[in-house]
Design a protein around this motif. Structure first.
Motif, PDB file in Angstrom:
ATOM      1  N   UNK A  75       0.838  -1.201   0.000  1.00 35.22           N
ATOM      2  CA  UNK A  75       0.000   0.000   0.000  1.00 35.22           C
ATOM      3  C   UNK A  75       0.871   1.249   0.000  1.00 35.22           C
ATOM      4  N   UNK A  76       0.400   2.283  -0.698  1.00 35.80           N
ATOM      5  CA  UNK A  76       1.142   3.531  -0.838  1.00 35.80           C
ATOM      6  C   UNK A  76       0.509   4.671  -0.056  1.00 35.80           C
ATOM      7  N   UNK A  77      -0.788   4.575   0.231  1.00 34.94           N
ATOM      8  CA  UNK A  77      -1.457   5.657   0.954  1.00 34.94           C
ATOM      9  C   UNK A  77      -1.279   5.460   2.459  1.00 34.94           C
ATOM     10  N   UNK A  78      -1.360   6.565   3.181  1.00 37.83           N
ATOM     11  CA  UNK A  78      -1.259   6.499   4.645  1.00 37.83           C
ATOM     12  C   UNK A  78      -2.380   5.619   5.215  1.00 37.83           C
ATOM     13  N   UNK A  79      -3.582   5.747   4.645  1.00 29.66           N
ATOM     14  CA  UNK A  79      -4.714   4.955   5.123  1.00 29.66           C
ATOM     15  C   UNK A  79      -4.468   3.464   4.909  1.00 29.66           C
ATOM     16  N   UNK A  80      -3.999   3.093   3.726  1.00 30.36           N
ATOM     17  CA  UNK A  80      -3.725   1.692   3.422  1.00 30.36           C
ATOM     18  C   UNK A  80      -2.639   1.119   4.310  1.00 30.36           C
ATOM     19  N   UNK A  86       2.356  -3.107   5.566  1.00 32.29           N
ATOM     20  CA  UNK A  86       3.036  -3.577   4.367  1.00 32.29           C
ATOM     21  C   UNK A  86       4.020  -4.711   4.660  1.00 32.29           C
ATOM     22  N   UNK A  87       3.917  -5.291   5.834  1.00 33.00           N
ATOM     23  CA  UNK A  87       4.834  -6.380   6.172  1.00 33.00           C
ATOM     24  C   UNK A  87       4.637  -7.552   5.208  1.00 33.00           C
ATOM     25  N   UNK A  88       5.710  -7.971   4.587  1.00 35.35           N
ATOM     26  CA  UNK A  88       5.652  -9.103   3.664  1.00 35.35           C
ATOM     27  C   UNK A  88       5.069  -8.781   2.309  1.00 35.35           C
ATOM     28  N   UNK A  89       4.835  -7.498   2.020  1.00 35.57           N
ATOM     29  CA  UNK A  89       4.254  -7.150   0.729  1.00 35.57           C
ATOM     30  C   UNK A  89       5.264  -7.402  -0.384  1.00 35.57           C
ATOM     31  N   UNK A  90       4.746  -7.647  -1.591  1.00 35.01           N
ATOM     32  CA  UNK A  90       5.622  -7.958  -2.725  1.00 35.01           C
ATOM     33  C   UNK A  90       5.318  -7.163  -3.988  1.00 35.01           C
ATOM     34  N   UNK A  91       4.120  -6.623  -4.109  1.00 33.09           N
ATOM     35  CA  UNK A  91       3.701  -6.009  -5.371  1.00 33.09           C
ATOM     36  C   UNK A  91       3.414  -4.527  -5.183  1.00 33.09           C
TER      37      UNK A  91
END
Length: 120
Positions: A75-80, A86-91
């Motif tokens: 996620x790129x937004x503060x809300x997201x 974003x732990x473990x995010x890949x995309x």
């Protein structure tokens, strides 16, 4: 006695596997599960219903983004970031997240409901 021990061990093994297994898709009473049921089938009956009878914008945002979060979207937004982390995010690109055709269809149906409701 041995049979009872085997049953207890089996139950513990199932519980351990259930706890340690991969995150599964979310399920909603009326819509079904995000990885198995086409939300678009319920669009007119539930998703597009004007508030207060239908889901609010926050709920729609959450279920749409939860599908992406389950598939490791960053996620790129503060809300997201605050809501899902974003732990473990890949995309980094939502269009590159490996989604099934059902998940993609569900995201499209939810986004349509958000547009109709005037969600930001």
């Amino acid at each position: 006695m041995m049979s009872r021990v085997i049953r207890l061990f089996g139950a513990a093994a199932v519980l351990t596997i259930a706890i340690s297994g991969p995150a599964m898709a979310d399920c909603y009473d009326i819509l079904g599960c995000s990885d198995r049921n086409l939300f678009s089938r319920h669009f007119d009956d539930y998703l597009a219903v004007p508030e207060p009878d239908g889901p609010n914008c926050q709920f729609l945002w959450e279920i749409r983004n939860r599908i992406l979060a389950e598939r490791k979207y960053c996620f790129h937004t503060a809300q997201g970031k605050a809501f899902f982390g974003n732990e473990g995010c890949r995309y980094e690109d939502a269009n590159r997240v490996p989604l099934s055709s059902i998940e993609r269809s569900n995201i499209t149906a939810i986004a349509r409901a958000e547009r109709i409701k005037g969600c930001h």
